[in-house]
Motif scaffolding. Structure first.
Motif, mmCIF file in Angstrom:
data_model
loop_
_atom_site.group_PDB
_atom_site.id
_atom_site.type_symbol
_atom_site.label_atom_id
_atom_site.label_comp_id
_atom_site.label_asym_id
_atom_site.label_seq_id
_atom_site.Cartn_x
_atom_site.Cartn_y
_atom_site.Cartn_z
ATOM 1 N N LYS A 1 2.660 -6.455 -15.321
ATOM 2 C CA LYS A 1 1.235 -6.368 -14.826
ATOM 3 C C LYS A 1 0.396 -7.930 -15.292
ATOM 4 C CE LYS A 1 -2.766 -3.652 -14.453
ATOM 5 N NZ LYS A 1 -3.642 -4.697 -13.685
ATOM 6 N N LYS A 2 0.627 -7.866 -16.751
ATOM 7 C CA LYS A 2 -0.168 -9.211 -16.837
ATOM 8 C C LYS A 2 0.271 -10.591 -16.278
ATOM 9 C CE LYS A 2 -1.584 -10.270 -21.197
ATOM 10 N NZ LYS A 2 -1.616 -10.736 -22.683
ATOM 11 N N HIS A 3 1.774 -10.522 -15.891
ATOM 12 C CA HIS A 3 2.129 -11.873 -15.205
ATOM 13 C C HIS A 3 1.801 -11.725 -13.749
ATOM 14 C CE1 HIS A 3 4.177 -12.287 -18.952
ATOM 15 N NE2 HIS A 3 4.756 -13.390 -18.534
ATOM 16 N N TYR A 4 1.859 -10.357 -13.220
ATOM 17 C CA TYR A 4 1.789 -10.471 -11.590
ATOM 18 C C TYR A 4 0.092 -10.846 -11.646
ATOM 19 C CZ TYR A 4 0.815 -8.206 -7.221
ATOM 20 O OH TYR A 4 0.625 -8.088 -5.683
ATOM 21 N N ASP A 5 -0.721 -10.293 -12.499
ATOM 22 C CA ASP A 5 -2.014 -10.606 -12.336
ATOM 23 C C ASP A 5 -2.278 -12.186 -12.135
ATOM 24 O OD1 ASP A 5 -2.693 -7.992 -12.145
ATOM 25 O OD2 ASP A 5 -3.474 -7.703 -13.854
ATOM 26 N N ASN A 6 -1.532 -12.938 -12.883
ATOM 27 C CA ASN A 6 -1.791 -14.073 -13.395
ATOM 28 C C ASN A 6 -0.773 -14.836 -12.063
ATOM 29 O OD1 ASN A 6 -3.513 -14.859 -15.538
ATOM 30 N ND2 ASN A 6 -2.016 -13.595 -16.454
ATOM 31 N N ASN A 7 -0.583 -14.239 -11.037
ATOM 32 C CA ASN A 7 -0.062 -14.719 -9.669
ATOM 33 C C ASN A 7 1.447 -15.294 -9.908
ATOM 34 O OD1 ASN A 7 -2.219 -14.579 -8.026
ATOM 35 N ND2 ASN A 7 -3.094 -16.229 -8.933
ATOM 36 N N VAL A 8 2.129 -14.660 -11.055
ATOM 37 C CA VAL A 8 3.675 -14.761 -11.450
ATOM 38 C C VAL A 8 4.426 -13.833 -10.256
ATOM 39 C CG1 VAL A 8 5.465 -15.019 -13.050
ATOM 40 C CG2 VAL A 8 3.292 -15.979 -13.673
ATOM 41 N N THR A 9 4.904 -14.345 -9.527
ATOM 42 C CA THR A 9 5.606 -13.356 -8.638
ATOM 43 C C THR A 9 7.003 -13.061 -9.169
ATOM 44 O OG1 THR A 9 6.207 -15.053 -7.085
ATOM 45 C CG2 THR A 9 4.363 -13.899 -6.418
ATOM 46 N N CYS A 10 7.711 -12.107 -8.617
ATOM 47 C CA CYS A 10 9.168 -11.593 -8.963
ATOM 48 C C CYS A 10 9.852 -12.907 -8.910
ATOM 49 C CB CYS A 10 9.603 -10.304 -8.115
ATOM 50 S SG CYS A 10 8.391 -8.913 -8.184
ATOM 51 N N ASN A 11 9.833 -13.506 -7.871
ATOM 52 C CA ASN A 11 11.047 -14.418 -7.750
ATOM 53 C C ASN A 11 10.845 -15.777 -8.684
ATOM 54 O OD1 ASN A 11 8.639 -15.336 -6.260
ATOM 55 N ND2 ASN A 11 9.849 -16.751 -5.148
ATOM 56 N N VAL A 12 9.770 -15.856 -9.408
ATOM 57 C CA VAL A 12 9.560 -16.795 -10.325
ATOM 58 C C VAL A 12 10.735 -16.645 -11.246
ATOM 59 C CG1 VAL A 12 7.993 -17.902 -12.253
ATOM 60 C CG2 VAL A 12 7.317 -17.602 -9.825
ATOM 61 N N CYS A 13 10.715 -15.402 -11.755
ATOM 62 C CA CYS A 13 11.566 -15.064 -13.031
ATOM 63 C C CYS A 13 12.831 -14.441 -12.543
ATOM 64 C CB CYS A 13 10.988 -13.959 -13.943
ATOM 65 S SG CYS A 13 9.595 -14.645 -14.613
ATOM 66 N N HIS A 14 13.009 -13.823 -11.473
ATOM 67 C CA HIS A 14 14.190 -13.432 -10.897
ATOM 68 C C HIS A 14 14.761 -14.205 -9.918
ATOM 69 C CE1 HIS A 14 13.788 -9.812 -13.779
ATOM 70 N NE2 HIS A 14 12.619 -9.815 -13.324
ATOM 71 N N ARG A 15 15.216 -15.231 -9.993
ATOM 72 C CA ARG A 15 15.227 -16.369 -9.057
ATOM 73 C C ARG A 15 16.659 -16.076 -7.934
ATOM 74 N NH1 ARG A 15 13.998 -21.787 -12.523
ATOM 75 N NH2 ARG A 15 11.702 -21.233 -12.706
ATOM 76 N N LEU A 16 17.319 -15.190 -8.485
ATOM 77 C CA LEU A 16 18.804 -15.043 -7.843
ATOM 78 C C LEU A 16 18.434 -13.858 -6.970
ATOM 79 C CD1 LEU A 16 21.032 -15.772 -10.635
ATOM 80 C CD2 LEU A 16 20.273 -17.212 -9.101
ATOM 81 N N TYR A 17 17.355 -13.065 -6.992
ATOM 82 C CA TYR A 17 17.495 -11.795 -6.249
ATOM 83 C C TYR A 17 17.859 -11.887 -4.832
ATOM 84 C CZ TYR A 17 13.273 -12.514 -3.746
ATOM 85 O OH TYR A 17 12.099 -12.853 -2.679
ATOM 86 N N ASN A 18 17.607 -13.174 -4.003
ATOM 87 C CA ASN A 18 17.880 -13.031 -2.831
ATOM 88 C C ASN A 18 19.106 -13.803 -2.379
ATOM 89 O OD1 ASN A 18 16.737 -15.250 -2.879
ATOM 90 N ND2 ASN A 18 15.277 -15.567 -1.399
ATOM 91 N N THR A 19 19.900 -14.313 -3.234
ATOM 92 C CA THR A 19 20.846 -15.216 -2.844
ATOM 93 C C THR A 19 22.228 -14.819 -3.611
ATOM 94 O OG1 THR A 19 20.302 -16.600 -4.798
ATOM 95 C CG2 THR A 19 19.389 -17.202 -2.536
ATOM 96 N N GLU A 20 22.097 -13.961 -4.589
ATOM 97 C CA GLU A 20 23.337 -13.570 -5.250
ATOM 98 C C GLU A 20 23.242 -12.006 -5.455
ATOM 99 O OE1 GLU A 20 25.546 -15.865 -6.772
ATOM 100 O OE2 GLU A 20 24.240 -17.413 -6.017
ATOM 101 N N TYR A 21 24.516 -11.615 -6.131
ATOM 102 C CA TYR A 21 24.603 -9.998 -6.192
ATOM 103 C C TYR A 21 23.729 -9.502 -7.290
ATOM 104 C CZ TYR A 21 28.141 -10.196 -10.034
ATOM 105 O OH TYR A 21 28.610 -10.623 -11.360
ATOM 106 N N LYS A 22 23.350 -10.476 -8.319
ATOM 107 C CA LYS A 22 22.689 -10.066 -9.524
ATOM 108 C C LYS A 22 21.233 -10.711 -9.337
ATOM 109 C CE LYS A 22 25.519 -8.807 -13.009
ATOM 110 N NZ LYS A 22 25.805 -8.970 -14.593
ATOM 111 N N ALA A 23 20.113 -10.076 -9.470
ATOM 112 C CA ALA A 23 18.787 -10.687 -9.550
ATOM 113 C C ALA A 23 18.428 -11.645 -10.525
ATOM 114 C CB ALA A 23 17.637 -9.497 -9.528
ATOM 115 N N GLY A 24 19.306 -11.643 -11.550
ATOM 116 C CA GLY A 24 19.334 -12.668 -12.695
ATOM 117 C C GLY A 24 17.929 -12.416 -13.559
ATOM 118 N N ILE A 25 18.247 -12.855 -14.843
ATOM 119 C CA ILE A 25 17.336 -12.674 -16.019
ATOM 120 C C ILE A 25 16.942 -14.031 -16.430
ATOM 121 C CG2 ILE A 25 16.780 -12.129 -18.204
ATOM 122 C CD1 ILE A 25 16.994 -9.836 -16.263
#
Length: 160
Positions: free
Chosen positions: A42-66
């Protein structure tokens, strides 16, 4: 008579072992995992950090990535203020170690799962499976979606 006593002991011991194994298995199936850092989505989202900033592979690979610790350091390298969680990030960065996040979702061995296919082809949003993660103030410690053959949620999506 002695033979009968040995059989009772063996049967009793066998029942005890079966009950013990079943209890351990049932407890493990609903276990909560402790994460190394109390990540606040929540704190990251409230600071405009979207999911894809951290989970960069979610739409290109089979794992979303950490994210590697270097991604965390992008914002958390300063020493102007300190928190226990920020100190943990800085520790891992200084040691050149990955943050040892613990895997929460366990995919059965008979399943091939791909985030990319679900996001691109299935056009599913993250919250379809993961819920409103952006509202979570505590780290994910438990699987939120059952991933087994009995799951009506999964079976209704895969009818062909």
């Amino acid at each position: 008579m002695r033979l009968f006593k040995n059989h009772r002991f063996i049967i009793g011991f066998g029942v005890f072992v079966v009950v013990l194994v079943a209890a351990v298995f049932l407890f493990a199936a609903d276990r909560k995992i402790t994460q190394p850092i109390a990540f606040n989505h929540k704190k990251h989202y409230d600071n405009n950090v979207t999911c894809n900033v951290c989970h960069r592979l979610y739409n290109t690979e089979y794992k979303a990535g950490i994210p590697p610790v270097a991604v965390c350091q992008t914002c958390h390298e300063d020493v102007i203020y300190s928190t226990p969680e920020k100190a943990k990030i800085q520790y891992y960065a200084k040691q050149h170690k990955a943050i040892p996040w613990r895997q929460v979702y366990k995919i059965p061995p008979y399943v091939f799962f791909s985030h990319r296919l679900h996001v691109k082809r299935g056009k599913l949003a993250c919250e379809s499976c993961h819920g409103a993660v952006w509202q979570r103030e505590q780290p994910v410690t438990k699987q939120l979606v059952p991933l087994d053959r009995k799951s009506t949620r999964l079976n209704s999506s895969h009818t062909d």
